[in-house]
Structures are given as C-alpha cells and as structure tokens.
Design an enzyme around this catalytic site. Structure first.
Site, PDB file in Angstrom:
ATOM      1  N   GLY A   1       0.838  -1.197   0.000  1.00 20.80           N
ATOM      2  CA  GLY A   1       0.000   0.000   0.000  1.00 20.80           C
ATOM      3  C   GLY A   1       0.867   1.239   0.000  1.00 20.80           C
ATOM      4  O   GLY A   1       2.060   1.164   0.301  1.00 20.80           O
TER       5      GLY A   1
ATOM      6  N   CYS B   1       5.210  -6.225   1.573  1.00 18.94           N
ATOM      7  CA  CYS B   1       5.615  -4.816   1.600  1.00 18.94           C
ATOM      8  C   CYS B   1       4.921  -4.081   2.754  1.00 18.94           C
ATOM      9  O   CYS B   1       5.207  -4.358   3.902  1.00 18.94           O
ATOM     10  CB  CYS B   1       5.359  -4.185   0.225  1.00 18.94           C
ATOM     11  SG  CYS B   1       6.270  -2.663   0.013  1.00 18.94           S
ATOM     12  N   TYR B   2       3.974  -3.199   2.447  1.00 17.28           N
ATOM     13  CA  TYR B   2       3.251  -2.521   3.537  1.00 17.28           C
ATOM     14  C   TYR B   2       2.620  -3.550   4.483  1.00 17.28           C
ATOM     15  O   TYR B   2       2.586  -3.376   5.698  1.00 17.28           O
ATOM     16  CB  TYR B   2       2.164  -1.614   2.942  1.00 17.28           C
ATOM     17  CG  TYR B   2       1.392  -0.818   3.960  1.00 17.28           C
ATOM     18  CD1 TYR B   2       1.890   0.375   4.476  1.00 17.28           C
ATOM     19  CD2 TYR B   2       0.150  -1.257   4.421  1.00 17.28           C
ATOM     20  CE1 TYR B   2       1.189   1.103   5.417  1.00 17.28           C
ATOM     21  CE2 TYR B   2      -0.563  -0.533   5.355  1.00 17.28           C
ATOM     22  CZ  TYR B   2      -0.050   0.646   5.849  1.00 17.28           C
ATOM     23  OH  TYR B   2      -0.746   1.366   6.786  1.00 17.28           O
TER      24      TYR B   2
ATOM     25  N   HIS C   1       7.982  -7.677  -3.656  1.00 21.48           N
ATOM     26  CA  HIS C   1       6.716  -8.096  -4.281  1.00 21.48           C
ATOM     27  C   HIS C   1       6.885  -9.419  -5.034  1.00 21.48           C
ATOM     28  O   HIS C   1       7.387  -9.426  -6.161  1.00 21.48           O
ATOM     29  CB  HIS C   1       6.235  -7.011  -5.242  1.00 21.48           C
ATOM     30  CG  HIS C   1       5.775  -5.775  -4.537  1.00 21.48           C
ATOM     31  ND1 HIS C   1       4.498  -5.638  -4.038  1.00 21.48           N
ATOM     32  CD2 HIS C   1       6.424  -4.629  -4.214  1.00 21.48           C
ATOM     33  CE1 HIS C   1       4.371  -4.464  -3.458  1.00 21.48           C
ATOM     34  NE2 HIS C   1       5.536  -3.826  -3.540  1.00 21.48           N
TER      35      HIS C   1
ATOM     36  N   GLU D   1       4.600 -11.062  -6.401  1.00 17.15           N
ATOM     37  CA  GLU D   1       3.555 -11.178  -7.436  1.00 17.15           C
ATOM     38  C   GLU D   1       3.959 -10.600  -8.787  1.00 17.15           C
ATOM     39  O   GLU D   1       3.307 -10.854  -9.787  1.00 17.15           O
ATOM     40  CB  GLU D   1       2.246 -10.526  -6.942  1.00 17.15           C
ATOM     41  CG  GLU D   1       2.271  -9.005  -6.781  1.00 17.15           C
ATOM     42  CD  GLU D   1       2.838  -8.520  -5.446  1.00 17.15           C
ATOM     43  OE1 GLU D   1       3.601  -9.270  -4.811  1.00 17.15           O
ATOM     44  OE2 GLU D   1       2.530  -7.382  -5.050  1.00 17.15           O
TER      45      GLU D   1
ATOM     46  N   VAL E   1     -14.900  -7.614 -26.817  1.00 18.80           N
ATOM     47  CA  VAL E   1     -14.810  -8.833 -26.009  1.00 18.80           C
ATOM     48  C   VAL E   1     -15.474  -8.653 -24.646  1.00 18.80           C
ATOM     49  O   VAL E   1     -16.274  -9.489 -24.222  1.00 18.80           O
ATOM     50  CB  VAL E   1     -13.323  -9.194 -25.734  1.00 18.80           C
ATOM     51  CG1 VAL E   1     -13.219 -10.555 -25.086  1.00 18.80           C
ATOM     52  CG2 VAL E   1     -12.498  -9.133 -26.986  1.00 18.80           C
ATOM     53  N   ASP E   2     -15.158  -7.554 -23.962  1.00 21.79           N
ATOM     54  CA  ASP E   2     -15.568  -7.431 -22.561  1.00 21.79           C
ATOM     55  C   ASP E   2     -17.086  -7.374 -22.401  1.00 21.79           C
ATOM     56  O   ASP E   2     -17.666  -8.126 -21.611  1.00 21.79           O
ATOM     57  CB  ASP E   2     -14.931  -6.183 -21.926  1.00 21.79           C
ATOM     58  CG  ASP E   2     -13.419  -6.168 -22.081  1.00 21.79           C
ATOM     59  OD1 ASP E   2     -12.858  -7.243 -22.347  1.00 21.79           O
ATOM     60  OD2 ASP E   2     -12.810  -5.090 -21.960  1.00 21.79           O
TER      61      ASP E   2
ATOM     62  N   LYS F   1      -7.556  -9.142 -19.278  1.00 20.21           N
ATOM     63  CA  LYS F   1      -8.080  -9.358 -20.629  1.00 20.21           C
ATOM     64  C   LYS F   1      -7.953 -10.816 -21.100  1.00 20.21           C
ATOM     65  O   LYS F   1      -8.902 -11.385 -21.637  1.00 20.21           O
ATOM     66  CB  LYS F   1      -7.327  -8.437 -21.596  1.00 20.21           C
ATOM     67  CG  LYS F   1      -7.944  -8.319 -22.960  1.00 20.21           C
ATOM     68  CD  LYS F   1      -8.941  -7.206 -22.958  1.00 20.21           C
ATOM     69  CE  LYS F   1      -9.624  -7.003 -24.255  1.00 20.21           C
ATOM     70  NZ  LYS F   1     -10.573  -5.877 -24.150  1.00 20.21           N
TER      71      LYS F   1
END
Ligand code: XMP
Length: 512
Positions: A57, A84-85, A171, A173, A228-229, A368
């Site tokens: 954050g 992290c945070y 991080h 991720e 698409v969405d 996406k």
C-alpha cells in the site's frame, strides 16, 4: 463472491499490485477473494480462509491516519503473509518497529538469505526481487526472525514459524521478482495447505449463482459494443438470468466494414436479447465537419448516452446496468475506495444521473486474457473472443480531419483490405491492433495517364500486452506491398499508402 472450500483472503491496503496477487493465485488454481482493509475479523471468518495475504500500500505505517487492519484478524489461527506494507503492518501489530524513510529502495534489488525459512526453503540463497518501499522493519516482533536481507542490510523477509506469520518486503507477485510465483505457491500449498482445486470454468458456476443472488428478480440492461468485454459479460449474465437481460447495440455509423451486421448476427446466435439502435445518421449529422479529436469524443459520448438512455427507458423496470469493466479499467479509473467505477473511456459512457441504475460488473477482477478464456468457456464466438480492441469512438478517431460519410467509407474500404491481407498472411491473430488511418493530406500521384491529387492512408499495426506500451509490428514487405497495391487500385480517393513505424511511447496507438 461465493464462498469456496479453499479461499485465500487478500486484504487490500491500496497497492496497485493487489489484483496481480489474485491473478497469480488463480494461475495456480487457488481461489482468492480481495477484501478492503477495513474488513472486520468476523467478516473474514465467514470466508473460512485457508490463509490471509495483506497487500502492499502507499501509506507509511507510522503515519497518523495510516490504513490498518482489524488486529483480531491475526488471532484467527490462519497463516498470514504480509507483502511490503503488509509486512510492516504485520510487524507493527505484532509489537515490532518500523523505520520511516531512512533508506529508500525502489526497483530490482538482490537479497540474501540469513537463516532457515519455511517460506523460502526451496528458493536459491540469493535472488533478485522488486522492492518498492521507503520504510523498513527495524525491530523484529517477539517470535519473529529475519530470513533475508538486502545488500544494503535492510530486512527483506521475516517469519514466525510457530504462528505461521510471514512477511516479504518485496513483491513476489510481479514477474521481475525471481521465483516470486514459487514463493506464493509455497505459501498457498506448503503453508496454507491448499490443493489447487479451482479453475476459471468452476468460477463460471459460482459467479452465475452470485449474479442470480445479486439481481434477484430484477431486470438488467447492457450496452453492447461488439467488443470482447461487454460481449462476455452479457453472455455470462444471460446464462444467469436469461431474457431478463436486455442488450442495446448502438450503431454509431463509425464501425468497420459490415461490422454492425456481423456483430448483430453473432449476438443473435448467442441467444442474446438485443435491441439494434441504428443511430448512424444522427451521429454523422452532428459530427459532420468536426476536426478536433476531443470534440469528436465529446459529441460521440453525449450522443451515445442519449441513444442508449432512450432505448433503456423502453425496458420496463430495468434497475441494473451491466458493464464489461475489467481489472485494467479499474486501475485506469483510479479504483477509489467505495466508489462505483465507470469505464473512463467511452464505450457504454458515463451513467446519466437520472437513470439511477445499479452497476453490475462481473468481470471487474479479471485481466483481458482471462476474459478471452472465459468467453471461450461459455461459448462466445471465436470472432468476438479474439477481436482486436476497437476504440469506443470507432473510426472517428482514425479519420483525421473533417468527418464525412464519404471519407469514412474510404477508410472502411482501406481498413477492410488491410485486415483481409493480414488474415491471408496468417499475421492478424498475432497482432494486438492493426488498422488504417485516413489523413487529411492530399498528395500528387499518377494513375494511367492522369495526375491524381488524393488523400493518404497510414497502415498502423502494433504488438502490445495491455495497450499501455506498444511496439510497431514488423510486417513482411510482400504483405505490405500487396496491401498498398490493393488500396491504391481498389479504393477511390487514395493514391498513397504509408507505414507508421512509431512505438508507444512516444506515439500513442491511435492517431487521435
Ligand atoms: P492510445 O491511442 O491511447 O490507445 O495508445 C490505447 C488503447 O485505448 C484505445 N482507445 C480508446 N478506447 N475510447 C476507447 O474505448 C477511446 O476514446 C479510446 N482512445 C484510444 C486504443 O484503441 C488502444 O487500444
């Protein structure tokens, strides 16, 4: 979100990477739920989590009004991973100290292991990781030990094996962190005991139930764009509530050659209940002669809402507006706490105040490529699922200079030839976006024995992951030659074809 047997709760403290954590877990077939930092422990327990991740954050834990979590959450007995945070919060709430702003570490940093670690046990002793912080844990809480440090001597990871509390200053991720996915895998499988029994197909069933519960007996309206969405969102809601979903497809006269007819046919094949609103004359009337790109966008946005509103009013009792918002749109729009997010780019446009509709956004957690996969699973036709992104204002932002029906037709024909030749060469599917731009520039040419003085067409084709950056596509000269010859021979009003060899940045993908 429905409750799953195996849930990891991700407490979002405002990091731009939070959704990426969820995505990484999805990639290993572990279900997760992102919740806001102010969730109570009682609410957390309702999910029966196998583990809890506290995200990064932007705050400093030492700020007076810093975000914090319900401390009871640390007493649930669940394994906790603070990133992290999240690590600083975990340390502070467990009785440690965090130093603010003495050493800033942003970017790729090497870390070195300093002791045994349950979390990092199969990871090399030294790895490169992405750091992005100004604070660091300066005093470990009781029961914790530091398991790695940065070259600058700062604590990079901590853990309390007894309570199964883990903290990473970096991080895991993001792809820039080496072995990041393995670290998350170790947490989810080795520490939380997940088995990876979840997948996107399973998610469909859960989300359909969830849509039914949310909407009850209500009616939903959806603005379809052919993209698409919105198409995948509509297919999903159609599965959930059938013909209580009414879609509105507005033809603004700015689509590509034969596109409105093709799109409508696909929607009908999908069994969607679609109102076709042909407003092309209205749009063209108001756009006639307009040259300024922003003015074009404003006119199109306003008219779209007018037409959509007009059609939606005819649908009795519709209280829900379905939008195909996906996660990158949420980031783009700022993801403000508690605020309903409307796509900032025009597609369905902003919601007119008086409509007072509730938003339904079933895809807002997905990226996406996941939406495309989901579309495939629920039977959205391949032509829609693999469709290139197309801007809401359509050809208006590719027809530079004054918009007229004649110039749009010229652009449409040239664009169709470019697409056809790319498909013939087997290149189309590998390109993020490819299209023609019509320039309001006339150049001299020669055809037969006569001199011509006509407009020029630009070929634009780019590779991209997310449209934030893009690289111009190196298309075979033979293909370019065929496109150029066909456009000059077949499209009246064009005598010159040029290629855009600019990436983004410094250019944008579209020309306007
Ligand atoms: P740029 O040109 O900014 O485009 O590099 C990035 C992506 O956004 C699309 N785009 C739009 N989409 N309304 C939209 O719905 C718009 O006004 C708009 N302008 C650009 C563009 O096609 C690319 O995919």
């Amino acid at each position: 979100m429905p409750v799953h047997n195996e849930n990891i709760i991700i407490i979002n403290c405002g990091s731009q990477f939070t959704q990426l954590i969820a995505r990484r877990l999805r990639e290993m077939k572990v279900h997760s739920v992102i919740v806001n930092w102010d969730i109570s422990c009682v609410e957390v327990k309702k999910y029966s989590p196998a583990g809890i991740i506290i995200s990064g954050g932007p705050d400093s834990v030492n700020d007076e009004d810093a975000i914090t979590i319900d401390p009871e959450i640390l007493n649930t007995g669940c394994p906790v991973l603070g990133i992290c945070y999240g690590m600083q919060l975990l340390a502070k709430l467990s009785g440690g100290r965090v130093n603010s702003g003495h050493v800033h570490e942003y970017g790729i940093t090497k870390i070195l292991r300093t002791g045994d670690s349950e979390l990092l046990k199969d990871i090399p002793e030294s790895i490169n990781v992405l750091m992005s912080h100004g604070d660091s844990v300066s005093e470990l809480p009781g029961g914790f030990c530091a398991t790695s440090r940065t070259a600058g001597g700062l604590t990079a990871s901590i853990e309390d094996g007894g309570r199964k509390f883990y903290g990473l200053q970096f991080h895991p991720e993001v792809i820039h962190t080496e072995h990041g996915q393995e670290i998350l895998r170790r947490f989810a499988f080795g520490i939380c005991g997940c088995s990876g029994d979840w997948d996107l197909a399973g998610w469909v069933e859960g989300i359909i139930e969830d849509i039914r519960r949310t909407v009850g007996n209500g009616r939903v309206v959806c603005g379809l764009s052919g993209g698409v969405d919105s198409s995948v969102a509509a297919a999903l809601v159609n599965r959930a509530i059938g013909d209580r979903l009414t879609c509105v497809f507005v033809n603004h006269g700015l689509m590509r050659l034969n596109e409105p007819e093709q799109v409508m046919r696909s929607y009908q094949d999908m069994g969607l209940n679609v109102i076709y609103a042909d407003a092309s004359e209205k749009f063209l009337r108001e756009l006639e002669g307009v040259t300024d790109p922003e003015q074009k966008r404003k006119i199109i946005g306003r008219l779209f809402i007018e037409v959509f509103d007009e059609e939606a009013k005819k649908i009795d009792g519709a209280e829900w507006l379905l939008q195909g918002t996906i996660y990158p749109d949420v980031i783009e729009s700022g993801n403000k706490k508690g605020a309903a997010v409307i796509k900032s780019h025009h597609n369905v446009g902003g919601l007119p105040e008086h409509m007072k509709m509730k938003l339904l956004e079933p895809l807002r957690d997905l990226f996406k490529d996941e939406v495309r996969r989901l579309g495939g699973i629920i039977g959205v036709p391949e032509a829609i699922v693999s469709r290139q992104p197309f801007p809401g204002p359509g050809l208006a932002v590719r027809c530079l200079g004054a918009i007229t029906k004649g110039r749009l037709d010229v652009l449409r024909q040239a664009d169709a030839i470019f697409t056809e030749e790319l498909k013939r060469a087997g290149l189309y599917a590998g390109i993020w976006q490819s299209f023609c731009v019509l320039l309001p520039v006339r150049t001299v040419g020669v055809m037969g024995d006569s001199r011509t003085y006509s407009e020029a067409v630009v070929l634009r084709a780019v590779h991209s992951q997310d449209a934030m950056t893009a690289e111009w596509a190196r298309i075979d000269y033979g293909v370019l030659d065929a496109v150029s010859k066909r456009i000059c021979n077949e499209v009246r009003g064009v005598n010159r074809v040029v290629l855009d060899v600019t990436s983004k940045p410094p250019a944008t993908i579209e020309w306007e």
